[in-house]
Structures are given as structure tokens and as C-alpha cells.
Design a protein around this motif. Structure first.
Motif, short mmCIF file in Angstrom:
data_model
loop_
_atom_site.label_atom_id
_atom_site.label_comp_id
_atom_site.label_asym_id
_atom_site.label_seq_id
_atom_site.Cartn_x
_atom_site.Cartn_y
_atom_site.Cartn_z
N UNK A 62 0.81 -1.22 0.00
CA UNK A 62 0.00 0.00 0.00
C UNK A 62 0.85 1.27 0.00
N UNK A 63 1.99 1.24 0.68
CA UNK A 63 2.82 2.43 0.80
C UNK A 63 4.28 2.08 0.48
N UNK A 64 4.60 1.87 -0.78
CA UNK A 64 5.99 1.52 -1.13
C UNK A 64 6.93 2.66 -0.77
N UNK A 65 8.06 2.36 -0.15
CA UNK A 65 8.99 3.43 0.25
C UNK A 65 9.70 4.04 -0.95
N UNK A 66 9.95 5.33 -0.87
CA UNK A 66 10.72 6.01 -1.92
C UNK A 66 12.21 5.75 -1.68
N UNK A 67 13.01 6.01 -2.71
CA UNK A 67 14.45 5.84 -2.57
C UNK A 67 14.99 6.80 -1.51
N UNK A 68 14.42 7.99 -1.43
CA UNK A 68 14.85 8.95 -0.42
C UNK A 68 14.59 8.40 0.99
N UNK A 69 13.44 7.79 1.21
CA UNK A 69 13.12 7.21 2.51
C UNK A 69 14.09 6.10 2.89
N UNK A 70 14.60 5.39 1.87
CA UNK A 70 15.51 4.27 2.12
C UNK A 70 16.95 4.73 2.33
N UNK A 71 17.37 5.74 1.59
CA UNK A 71 18.77 6.13 1.63
C UNK A 71 19.05 7.33 2.52
N UNK A 72 18.07 8.16 2.79
CA UNK A 72 18.28 9.31 3.65
C UNK A 72 17.07 9.54 4.56
N UNK A 73 16.71 8.54 5.36
CA UNK A 73 15.54 8.69 6.23
C UNK A 73 15.83 9.65 7.37
N UNK A 74 14.80 10.09 8.03
CA UNK A 74 14.96 11.06 9.12
C UNK A 74 15.77 10.49 10.28
N UNK A 75 15.81 9.17 10.39
CA UNK A 75 16.54 8.56 11.49
C UNK A 75 17.95 8.11 11.10
N UNK A 76 18.40 8.50 9.92
CA UNK A 76 19.68 7.99 9.41
C UNK A 76 20.82 8.20 10.40
N UNK A 77 20.82 9.32 11.07
CA UNK A 77 21.91 9.60 12.00
C UNK A 77 21.51 9.37 13.45
N UNK A 78 20.46 8.59 13.65
CA UNK A 78 20.05 8.23 15.00
C UNK A 78 21.00 7.15 15.53
N UNK A 79 21.75 7.48 16.55
CA UNK A 79 22.76 6.55 17.03
C UNK A 79 23.80 6.33 15.94
N UNK A 80 24.10 5.08 15.67
CA UNK A 80 25.07 4.74 14.62
C UNK A 80 24.40 3.96 13.50
N UNK A 81 23.07 4.18 13.34
CA UNK A 81 22.36 3.36 12.36
C UNK A 81 22.94 3.52 10.96
#
Length: 300
Positions: A62-81
Motif C-alpha cells: 500500500x505504501x511503497x517506500x521512496x528511494x529517499x526514505x531508504x537512503x536518507x531517512x529522518x533517522x539515518x543519524x540516530x545513534x550509529x544506524x
């Protein structure tokens, strides 16, 4: 001794209805093998999982993720993720049509180590997540087969309580998703924190049985991630007599004791440490199968 064994929770002979599993193996199923000639076999459990628990792969979500969501999500720099994700992709980026198993898949995207591989490299596999809301979100965004279950930290099925921190309605959705990602079996939650969360009954199955049911008895898994906020090394220990081949194994650890146990168990299973990971990724252990050539993707 026999009296105490005989007091183990009685399991019915029928294995037909969807309500049966709610009562299945609340106590030690291994002991039942010694005392009950009608003990339900692993094959019966696999059949049940296939028919009632594991949801098959979806061709469309229903909600396929965009490439931006996969490669630069809002949590990208959360901890060492971000460094953790980079370490996984360094090992798996060039592999197409691979197979993953992610234990503790959460909502499917938040802090996921398999979403990019599914979307950009046509990987598939099995996602395991016990939290009801997280599982619903997962099925909206991920194509892989999935099951709303807990993975047992013992060599038998059982029921447990899943603890989740209280949601804060006045906080941004990302905050609540981060809080939900801290869900853990109650036994792994500090006593002083237990009143700060809600409890949900969950059914737990062994990891090997779940993989057998979803992918086949002697499946090859290119990447297995175990991240359950407690008990990861115990889950790893249940694979002692595994029929499946795992190429890359990533395990969350919280203490030096857990690290020691996970390393010893992984070595016993035929894995060797993979140390080419950033120093910031110190709460995950990476292993590769000593019998597998990662470049060729073949077993020696």
C-alpha cells in the motif's frame, strides 16, 4: 520428578483450529517429548505456521517506500544506524535476489537493515515482528513474507508478555516509533521500567521452525539479523542443530557478557567474526559463514 513432569501443560491432540496455538506449549515442550507419546511434532508446527501464521510475500504494498526514505531517512543519524546500514551494504550490496531473515523487523522501515535490499536489489525473505501496530505498518510497506510472532529464546514454543513503552500522544510520530522499537519481552525489561509500559501477550516460536515454514527446511539465508532488545544470543543458541545455511549474521548485543556468549555460540555454529565494520557499530556483532565464499556466494 515424574510427578512434576506430568504437571506440564496438557496439549490436545488436535492441531486444527486457529485458537489451538494460543494454548500450545506454554510450558517446556522439550520435556513433553519425554512424557507424551502424542507430542505434536515439529512438522505439525510447520504446517500450522504455514496455514495460520505466516503471511505470504506481497507483490504490491500500500505504501511503497521512496528511494529517499531508504537512503536518507529522518533517522539515518540516530545513534550509529547509518554506519550500521553501511556495514551491511558493504557485505550485501552487490548480491541480487538474496534472501534475508530479520528478527525484530519493527514497522518495516524504521531502523531496518533489509528494506533497501528488498527495494533496490530484489531481495526477499522473512520479517518477524510481534508488536501488533508495528506488524500492521510493516505489511503496508514491505513485500517479504512476514509473521506477527515472537521468536523464542528457548528450544521450544511458548507464550510471553511483550513490553512496550507508553506512547506520548503530544510527541512527533518518529518519537513514538522510536519508543515502540524498544519493545522487548518482559523478562528483559529492568524492573524499575516495567510500570512505564504496556503488556501484550505474544506467541513465540523457534527461529528454525519459522524459517523452515516460510523458506523451506534447508533454506539458504544470505543475511540474518537478530535484534530483539534482549535475548539475542539465546535465540542464536537455538540454531545449534540448524539445517539452513546462513551467509552473513548480524546480532545485537547489550553487554560484554552477551558479546562473549554470542561470539562463542556463533563460532560453534561455524561462523567467524567479520571485523571490517566502523568502531561506532559496537552494539552489533557481524559474522560470516566460514564455509561460504561471499564473493562467489558458494559453499565450500
Amino acid at each position: 520428578m515424574l510427578g512434576s513432569l506430568g504437571a506440564i501443560y496438557v496439549v490436545g491432540l488436535a492441531f486444527q483450529t486457529s485458537t489451538y496455538i494460543s494454548y500450545y506449549c506454554e510450558e517446556d515442550c522439550t520435556l513433553r517429548q519425554w512424557t507424551d507419546p502424542h507430542y505434536v511434532s515439529t512438522r505439525d508446527i510447520v504446517t500450522y505456521l504455514r496455514e495460520h501464521v505466516i503471511e505470504p510475500r506481497q507483490e504490491v504494498v500500500a505504501q511503497p517506500p521512496s528511494l529517499h526514505e531508504l537512503e536518507d531517512p529522518t533517522w539515518r543519524r540516530m545513534g550509529a544506524w547509518n554506519r550500521l546500514q553501511d556495514a551491511v551494504l558493504n557485505l550485501c550490496r552487490e548480491m541480487r535476489n538474496g534472501v534475508f531473515v530479520e528478527v525484530g523487523a519493527g514497522g518495516g522501515l524504521f531502523l531496518s537493515l533489509t528494506a533497501w535490499l528488498e527495494s533496490q536489489r530484489a531481495w526477499t525473505g522473512l520479517l518477524l515482528e510481534p508488536h501488533p501496530e508495528a506488524f500492521t505498518a510493516l505489511r503496508r510497506t514491505r513485500k517479504a513474507a512476514a509473521a506477527q510472532v515472537c521468536v523464542s529464546d528457548m528450544n521450544h514454543c511458548k507464550q510471553e508478555l511483550l513490553w512496550t513503552p507508553h506512547a506520548q500522544l503530544d510527541m512527533p510520530p518518529l518519537y513514538n516509533e522510536a519508543a515502540r522499537a524498544k519493545s522487548a519481552l518482559l523478562q528483559y525489561v529492568a524492573e524499575e521500567d516495567q510500570d512505564a509500559g504496556t503488556l501484550t501477550p505474544v506467541q513465540c516460536f523457534t527461529l528454525q521452525t519459522l524459517v523452515w515454514a516460510a523458506l523451506g527446511r534447508r533454506a539458504r539465508v544470505d543475511l540474518m539479523v537478530i535484534h530483539t532488545m534482549g535475548g539475542e544470543y539465546k535465540i542464536l543458541n537455538t540454531l545449534e542443530e540448524m539445517d539452513l545455511t546462513i551467509l552473513v549474521l548480524v546480532v545485537k548485543i547489550s553487554t560484554e557478557v552477551e558479546k562473549k556468549f554470542a561470539q562463542e555460540t556463533a563460532q560453534a555454529l561455524g561462523f567467524v567474526p567479520y571485523d571490517n565494520v566502523p568502531p561506532e557499530v559496537n552494539d552489533f556483532l557481524f559474522f560470516i559463514n566460514e564455509r561460504v565464499d561471499l564473493v562467489k556466494g558458494t559453499t565450500e
